[in-house]
Design a protein around this motif. Structure first.
Motif, PDB file in Angstrom:
ATOM      1  N   ALA A  47     161.949 123.909  51.364  1.00 44.58           N
ATOM      2  CA  ALA A  47     161.146 124.164  50.365  1.00 44.58           C
ATOM      3  C   ALA A  47     160.103 123.276  50.417  1.00 44.58           C
ATOM      4  CB  ALA A  47     161.712 124.190  49.091  1.00 44.58           C
ATOM      5  N   THR A  48     158.774 123.767  50.147  1.00 40.08           N
ATOM      6  CA  THR A  48     157.598 122.996  49.930  1.00 40.08           C
ATOM      7  C   THR A  48     157.136 122.669  48.609  1.00 40.08           C
ATOM      8  OG1 THR A  48     156.095 124.748  50.342  1.00 40.08           O
ATOM      9  CG2 THR A  48     156.944 123.598  52.251  1.00 40.08           C
ATOM     10  N   THR A  49     156.187 121.806  48.530  1.00 38.93           N
ATOM     11  CA  THR A  49     155.958 121.656  46.909  1.00 38.93           C
ATOM     12  C   THR A  49     154.124 121.828  47.153  1.00 38.93           C
ATOM     13  OG1 THR A  49     155.464 119.092  47.527  1.00 38.93           O
ATOM     14  CG2 THR A  49     157.645 119.866  46.404  1.00 38.93           C
ATOM     15  N   THR A  50     153.472 122.248  46.052  1.00 41.10           N
ATOM     16  CA  THR A  50     152.169 122.676  46.020  1.00 41.10           C
ATOM     17  C   THR A  50     151.752 121.337  44.951  1.00 41.10           C
ATOM     18  OG1 THR A  50     152.669 124.092  44.023  1.00 41.10           O
ATOM     19  CG2 THR A  50     152.695 124.956  46.353  1.00 41.10           C
ATOM     20  N   THR A  51     150.305 121.190  45.020  1.00 39.86           N
ATOM     21  CA  THR A  51     149.777 120.415  44.021  1.00 39.86           C
ATOM     22  C   THR A  51     148.501 121.134  43.517  1.00 39.86           C
ATOM     23  OG1 THR A  51     148.142 119.960  45.960  1.00 39.86           O
ATOM     24  CG2 THR A  51     150.102 118.451  45.486  1.00 39.86           C
ATOM     25  N   GLY A  52     148.352 120.551  42.205  1.00 44.50           N
ATOM     26  CA  GLY A  52     147.339 121.164  41.316  1.00 44.50           C
ATOM     27  C   GLY A  52     148.046 122.550  40.555  1.00 44.50           C
ATOM     28  N   PRO A  53     147.434 123.205  39.842  1.00 43.05           N
ATOM     29  CA  PRO A  53     147.662 124.249  38.950  1.00 43.05           C
ATOM     30  C   PRO A  53     148.148 125.450  39.862  1.00 43.05           C
ATOM     31  CG  PRO A  53     145.115 123.815  38.807  1.00 43.05           C
ATOM     32  CD  PRO A  53     145.846 122.960  39.411  1.00 43.05           C
ATOM     33  N   ASP A  54     148.952 126.127  39.601  1.00 43.55           N
ATOM     34  CA  ASP A  54     149.374 127.279  40.261  1.00 43.55           C
ATOM     35  C   ASP A  54     148.705 128.616  39.852  1.00 43.55           C
ATOM     36  OD1 ASP A  54     151.573 126.152  41.811  1.00 43.55           O
ATOM     37  OD2 ASP A  54     152.991 125.917  40.145  1.00 43.55           O
ATOM     38  N   LYS A  55     148.541 129.459  40.818  1.00 39.99           N
ATOM     39  CA  LYS A  55     147.972 130.859  40.712  1.00 39.99           C
ATOM     40  C   LYS A  55     148.979 131.705  40.983  1.00 39.99           C
ATOM     41  CE  LYS A  55     143.785 133.590  41.371  1.00 39.99           C
ATOM     42  NZ  LYS A  55     142.262 133.593  41.965  1.00 39.99           N
ATOM     43  N   TYR A  56     149.054 132.775  40.295  1.00 39.50           N
ATOM     44  CA  TYR A  56     149.968 133.939  40.517  1.00 39.50           C
ATOM     45  C   TYR A  56     149.325 135.145  41.007  1.00 39.50           C
ATOM     46  CZ  TYR A  56     153.109 130.861  39.053  1.00 39.50           C
ATOM     47  OH  TYR A  56     153.875 129.444  38.747  1.00 39.50           O
ATOM     48  N   SER A  57     149.433 135.543  42.332  1.00 42.89           N
ATOM     49  CA  SER A  57     148.695 136.792  43.115  1.00 42.89           C
ATOM     50  C   SER A  57     149.826 137.790  42.553  1.00 42.89           C
ATOM     51  CB  SER A  57     148.386 136.682  44.207  1.00 42.89           C
ATOM     52  OG  SER A  57     147.233 135.740  44.390  1.00 42.89           O
ATOM     53  N   VAL A  58     149.559 139.018  42.021  1.00 42.23           N
ATOM     54  CA  VAL A  58     150.115 140.134  42.095  1.00 42.23           C
ATOM     55  C   VAL A  58     149.863 141.261  42.990  1.00 42.23           C
ATOM     56  CG1 VAL A  58     151.378 142.019  40.524  1.00 42.23           C
ATOM     57  CG2 VAL A  58     151.104 139.654  39.837  1.00 42.23           C
ATOM     58  N   ILE A  59     150.679 141.620  44.052  1.00 42.76           N
ATOM     59  CA  ILE A  59     150.299 142.681  44.979  1.00 42.76           C
ATOM     60  C   ILE A  59     150.895 143.912  44.352  1.00 42.76           C
ATOM     61  CG2 ILE A  59     150.390 143.809  47.129  1.00 42.76           C
ATOM     62  CD1 ILE A  59     150.702 141.069  48.398  1.00 42.76           C
ATOM     63  N   LEU A  60     150.258 145.041  44.033  1.00 45.54           N
ATOM     64  CA  LEU A  60     150.484 146.355  43.395  1.00 45.54           C
ATOM     65  C   LEU A  60     150.353 147.278  44.434  1.00 45.54           C
ATOM     66  CD1 LEU A  60     149.806 146.472  39.569  1.00 45.54           C
ATOM     67  CD2 LEU A  60     151.892 146.338  40.783  1.00 45.54           C
ATOM     68  N   PRO A  61     151.298 147.879  45.539  1.00 46.60           N
ATOM     69  CA  PRO A  61     150.959 149.096  46.176  1.00 46.60           C
ATOM     70  C   PRO A  61     151.124 150.201  45.086  1.00 46.60           C
ATOM     71  CG  PRO A  61     152.830 147.517  46.881  1.00 46.60           C
ATOM     72  CD  PRO A  61     152.504 147.505  45.669  1.00 46.60           C
ATOM     73  N   THR A  62     149.831 151.189  45.370  1.00 47.01           N
ATOM     74  CA  THR A  62     150.143 152.239  44.509  1.00 47.01           C
ATOM     75  C   THR A  62     149.726 153.472  45.430  1.00 47.01           C
ATOM     76  OG1 THR A  62     147.489 152.019  44.103  1.00 47.01           O
ATOM     77  CG2 THR A  62     149.080 151.084  42.561  1.00 47.01           C
ATOM     78  N   TYR A  63     150.325 154.527  44.770  1.00 49.46           N
ATOM     79  CA  TYR A  63     149.997 155.912  45.364  1.00 49.46           C
ATOM     80  C   TYR A  63     150.254 156.887  44.075  1.00 49.46           C
ATOM     81  CZ  TYR A  63     149.292 160.117  47.927  1.00 49.46           C
ATOM     82  OH  TYR A  63     149.238 161.425  48.472  1.00 49.46           O
ATOM     83  N   ASN A  64     148.986 157.509  43.672  1.00 46.22           N
ATOM     84  CA  ASN A  64     149.106 158.393  42.225  1.00 46.22           C
ATOM     85  C   ASN A  64     149.723 157.962  41.277  1.00 46.22           C
ATOM     86  OD1 ASN A  64     148.010 160.326  44.046  1.00 46.22           O
ATOM     87  ND2 ASN A  64     149.924 161.391  44.308  1.00 46.22           N
ATOM     88  N   GLU A  65     149.116 156.729  40.837  1.00 42.67           N
ATOM     89  CA  GLU A  65     149.741 155.755  39.828  1.00 42.67           C
ATOM     90  C   GLU A  65     148.567 155.780  38.688  1.00 42.67           C
ATOM     91  OE1 GLU A  65     152.528 155.127  39.443  1.00 42.67           O
ATOM     92  OE2 GLU A  65     153.387 154.720  41.284  1.00 42.67           O
ATOM     93  N   ARG A  66     147.710 156.718  38.781  1.00 43.26           N
ATOM     94  CA  ARG A  66     146.568 156.733  37.686  1.00 43.26           C
ATOM     95  C   ARG A  66     147.098 156.626  36.118  1.00 43.26           C
ATOM     96  NH1 ARG A  66     141.518 159.376  37.102  1.00 43.26           N
ATOM     97  NH2 ARG A  66     140.880 159.942  34.746  1.00 43.26           N
ATOM     98  N   LYS A  67     148.061 157.225  35.946  1.00 44.28           N
ATOM     99  CA  LYS A  67     148.718 156.912  34.416  1.00 44.28           C
ATOM    100  C   LYS A  67     149.331 155.619  34.126  1.00 44.28           C
ATOM    101  CE  LYS A  67     149.536 161.744  33.594  1.00 44.28           C
ATOM    102  NZ  LYS A  67     150.586 162.912  33.407  1.00 44.28           N
TER     103      LYS A  67
END
Length: 260
Positions: A3-23
């Motif tokens: 496991a690696t460590t990170t420095t500084g504040p963390d940021k979280y990227s969310v990947i949302l695959p969509t197909y016909n998700e208008r609602k």
């Protein structure tokens, strides 16, 4: 690989695959924004839309105007090209230190994300995956630092689909010994460089992609943990799981057993 460590504040990227998700897209975006901001976390959502004919991309553009184009980032594709390649595409645009992959149809509730983060930090994990089939987190947490919102479970599935899911996990666990209880789940948190490393080695494009990531992560020495989640069948739209995906999954188990 340790496991690696990170420095500084963390940021979280969310990947949302969509197909016909208008609602679904406006509500899941609101829930994600509320979850991150109430916990003081930096975030972004990468919407990977596969040419939805229902106007999903129009909704994504409106959300970018509402939340900021640094928070909601639309990165569309020309058509339905497979779930695995959707993640590969979205990963190109992530700027976070961690990546969260989840469904846009409320099957995965954002309320579990803080629990993923707690478990990751507690054990310095490379990957944390949500499990529908365990009652406590793994690795286990101390009594002083509880993690989890109760036992995992599935709601809204008929008996046939539950049996298919259980059978798929039993098959993979018997053949591949991955060391986690829910190999077919797709609600996960990754260190960004770890996901980039693993994803470059994967060959699957469908739902078997989730299984391949875990198997390859184990083979590479990355650390994994689980957090119990409740999985709820989609509210709007239709399930994208097909008979071909089920056949492909069984073939994928055999391929990974032979090649990894």
């Amino acid at each position: 690989m340790p496991a690696t460590t990170t420095t500084g504040p963390d940021k979280y990227s969310v990947i949302l695959p969509t197909y016909n998700e208008r609602k679904n897209l406006p509500v899941i975006t609101w829930l994600l924004a509320r979850t991150f901001e109430s916990n003081g976390l930096d975030w972004e959502i990468i919407v990977v839309d596969d040419a939805s004919p229902d106007g999903t991309q129009d909704i994504a553009r409106q959300l970018a105007k509402t939340y900021g184009d640094d928070k909601v980032v639309l990165k569309p594709r020309a058509g339905k090209l497979g779930l695995g390649t959707a993640y590969v595409h979205g990963l190109e645009f992530c700027t976070g230190t961690f990546v969260i992959i989840m469904d846009a149809d409320f099957s995965h509730h954002p309320k579990f994300i803080p629990e993923f983060i707690k478990q990751q930090k507690l054990h310095n994990l490379d990957i944390v995956t949500g499990t529908r089939y365990a009652s406590s987190p793994s690795p286990p947490s101390s009594a002083q630092t509880p993690v989890g919102l109760g036992p995992g479970g599935v709601y809204g599935w008929d008996l046939k689909r539950k049996l298919v899911s259980r059978g798929a996990n039993f098959l993979a666990d018997t053949v591949l010994r991955p060391g986690i209880s829910d190999l077919t789940g797709s609600f996960r948190l990754y260190r960004l460089p770890v996901l980039r490393d693993i994803i470059g080695r994967c060959t699957s494009k469908g739902y078997v992609f989730q299984m391949e990531i875990v198997v390859r992560a184990r083979a590479l020495g990355y650390t994994l943990g689980e957090v119990p989640i409740t999985f709820v069948d989609r509210i709007y739209g239709e399930s994208k799981l097909s008979g071909n995906e089920i056949v492909g999954y069984a073939q994928g188990v055999g391929s990974l057993w032979w090649n990894v």
